[in-house]
Design a protein around this motif. Structure first.
Motif, PDB file in Angstrom:
ATOM      1  N   ASP A 101       0.841  -1.205   0.000  1.00  0.00           N
ATOM      2  CA  ASP A 101       0.000   0.000   0.000  1.00  0.00           C
ATOM      3  C   ASP A 101       0.873   1.251   0.000  1.00  0.00           C
ATOM      4  O   ASP A 101       0.614   2.218  -0.733  1.00  0.00           O
ATOM      5  CB  ASP A 101      -0.917   0.017   1.237  1.00  0.00           C
ATOM      6  N   THR A 117       2.685   1.660  -3.381  1.00  0.00           N
ATOM      7  CA  THR A 117       1.741   2.081  -4.409  1.00  0.00           C
ATOM      8  C   THR A 117       1.425   3.573  -4.277  1.00  0.00           C
ATOM      9  O   THR A 117       1.334   4.290  -5.278  1.00  0.00           O
ATOM     10  CB  THR A 117       0.444   1.258  -4.316  1.00  0.00           C
ATOM     11  N   ASN A 163       3.867   5.675  -5.929  1.00  0.00           N
ATOM     12  CA  ASN A 163       3.998   5.423  -7.371  1.00  0.00           C
ATOM     13  C   ASN A 163       5.260   4.642  -7.724  1.00  0.00           C
ATOM     14  O   ASN A 163       5.839   4.827  -8.806  1.00  0.00           O
ATOM     15  CB  ASN A 163       3.960   6.739  -8.161  1.00  0.00           C
ATOM     16  N   LYS A 173       6.959   1.423  -9.057  1.00  0.00           N
ATOM     17  CA  LYS A 173       6.534   0.335  -9.937  1.00  0.00           C
ATOM     18  C   LYS A 173       6.848  -0.997  -9.263  1.00  0.00           C
ATOM     19  O   LYS A 173       7.910  -1.175  -8.665  1.00  0.00           O
ATOM     20  CB  LYS A 173       7.242   0.450 -11.286  1.00  0.00           C
ATOM     21  N   LYS A 229       1.109 -16.312 -11.565  1.00  0.00           N
ATOM     22  CA  LYS A 229       0.075 -15.331 -11.913  1.00  0.00           C
ATOM     23  C   LYS A 229      -1.185 -15.538 -11.069  1.00  0.00           C
ATOM     24  O   LYS A 229      -1.825 -14.559 -10.637  1.00  0.00           O
ATOM     25  CB  LYS A 229      -0.254 -15.430 -13.400  1.00  0.00           C
ATOM     26  N   SER A 255      -2.372 -12.651  -8.466  1.00  0.00           N
ATOM     27  CA  SER A 255      -3.634 -11.954  -8.747  1.00  0.00           C
ATOM     28  C   SER A 255      -4.675 -12.181  -7.652  1.00  0.00           C
ATOM     29  O   SER A 255      -5.466 -11.284  -7.347  1.00  0.00           O
ATOM     30  CB  SER A 255      -4.196 -12.395 -10.097  1.00  0.00           C
ATOM     31  N   GLU A 256      -4.667 -13.364  -7.021  1.00  0.00           N
ATOM     32  CA  GLU A 256      -5.672 -13.664  -6.005  1.00  0.00           C
ATOM     33  C   GLU A 256      -5.314 -13.089  -4.639  1.00  0.00           C
ATOM     34  O   GLU A 256      -6.192 -12.624  -3.902  1.00  0.00           O
ATOM     35  CB  GLU A 256      -5.889 -15.179  -5.902  1.00  0.00           C
ATOM     36  N   PRO A 314      -4.327  -8.542  -5.501  1.00  0.00           N
ATOM     37  CA  PRO A 314      -4.969  -7.916  -6.654  1.00  0.00           C
ATOM     38  C   PRO A 314      -4.610  -6.430  -6.747  1.00  0.00           C
ATOM     39  O   PRO A 314      -4.562  -5.727  -5.741  1.00  0.00           O
ATOM     40  CB  PRO A 314      -6.464  -8.119  -6.378  1.00  0.00           C
ATOM     41  N   ASP A 315      -4.306  -6.000  -7.963  1.00  0.00           N
ATOM     42  CA  ASP A 315      -4.119  -4.574  -8.274  1.00  0.00           C
ATOM     43  C   ASP A 315      -2.793  -3.977  -7.819  1.00  0.00           C
ATOM     44  O   ASP A 315      -2.572  -2.776  -8.001  1.00  0.00           O
ATOM     45  CB  ASP A 315      -5.263  -3.726  -7.689  1.00  0.00           C
ATOM     46  N   TYR A 316      -1.883  -4.777  -7.248  1.00  0.00           N
ATOM     47  CA  TYR A 316      -0.603  -4.209  -6.816  1.00  0.00           C
ATOM     48  C   TYR A 316       0.477  -4.286  -7.897  1.00  0.00           C
ATOM     49  O   TYR A 316       1.282  -3.377  -8.031  1.00  0.00           O
ATOM     50  CB  TYR A 316      -0.087  -4.923  -5.563  1.00  0.00           C
ATOM     51  N   ASP A 344       1.982  -4.716 -11.757  1.00  0.00           N
ATOM     52  CA  ASP A 344       1.647  -4.602 -13.185  1.00  0.00           C
ATOM     53  C   ASP A 344       2.202  -5.776 -13.981  1.00  0.00           C
ATOM     54  O   ASP A 344       1.798  -6.011 -15.111  1.00  0.00           O
ATOM     55  CB  ASP A 344       2.140  -3.276 -13.774  1.00  0.00           C
TER      56      ASP A 344
END
Length: 215
Positions: free
Chosen positions: A98, A101, A104, A106, A119, A123-124, A127-129, A131
């Motif tokens: 957090d 992120t 900013n 990467k 993957k 992703s599970e 999520p969203d952290y 790229d």
């Protein structure tokens, strides 16, 4: 230098996956009436990909390439079912992500675990952290080969020197050195601080929050 990106190893760095990995492998061994192993033993099997783990887990007398492949396929089938059952982030990791992120920074994952499973877990559980989440697709690109790490730096349009590479094993530190990135070892994973430093770690952190201080 201001670091602008971080590549993380997965197992032993972001998540403790030992129970799910050892559980899946022990199911395969039990089905074949082979001896199983403890969590502590599996701790030293992890790091060079699941196929390598399967080879180490099998009895020496039943370790042909054919048997390894059969057991590897069985292990992957079992592990796919349970790979996020008991696997959890280490303490402070979600708070760390957090924070990163919000700055900013990467973020990417590069693991020697099979690409499909890397993957899925990334992703599970996160999520969203990230790229990018890259696992093992071909043996030739297995860490400590730095190819995928360098490709991530190109995707980010960053120089390798602007990226931290964070992991818990000698393989991760060697990957960082080979990629010309800053090697950061974590002490909460599957290897010792001494092993990390011997393999090139310029810094070993004892909790996730210490990574913020580097930045």
């Amino acid at each position: 230098m201001k670091y602008k990106g971080i590549i993380f190893d997965l197992d032993g760095t972001l998540v403790n996956s030992l129970e799910d990995i050892s559980g899946a492998m022990n199911i395969v061994l039990k089905d074949l009436n082979y001896p199983t192993h403890t969590y502590d033993t599996y701790q030293y099997f992890i790091g060079s990909g699941l196929r390598n783990l399967v080879s180490k887990a099998l009895p020496v007398s039943n370790n042909s390439d054919e048997q390894i492949q059969i057991c590897f396929d069985s292990m992957i089938n079992e592990y796919r079912k349970i790979c996020t059952l008991k696997t959890k982030p280490y303490e402070g990791i979600l708070e760390l992500l957090d924070n990163l992120t919000s700055q900013n920074i990467k973020l990417a994952v590069f693991s020697n675990k099979a690409d499909e499973l890397t993957k899925k877990i990334a992703s599970e559980i996160f999520p969203d952290y990230f790229d990018t989440a890259i696992g093992l697709s071909t043996e030739a690109l297995k860490k400590p080969n730095p190819f995928e790490a360098v490709e991530i730096s190109k995707k980010w349009n960053l120089n390798p020197e602007e990226i931290l590479f964070v992991g818990d094993s000698d393989i991760d530190m060697k990957t960082a050195v080979n990629a010309n990135m800053f090697p950061v070892g974590v002490s909460w994973g599957y290897r010792t601080e001494e092993e990390l430093k011997t393999s090139g770690a310029k810094l070993v952190i004892n909790n996730a929050s210490e990574l913020i201080e580097i930045l």
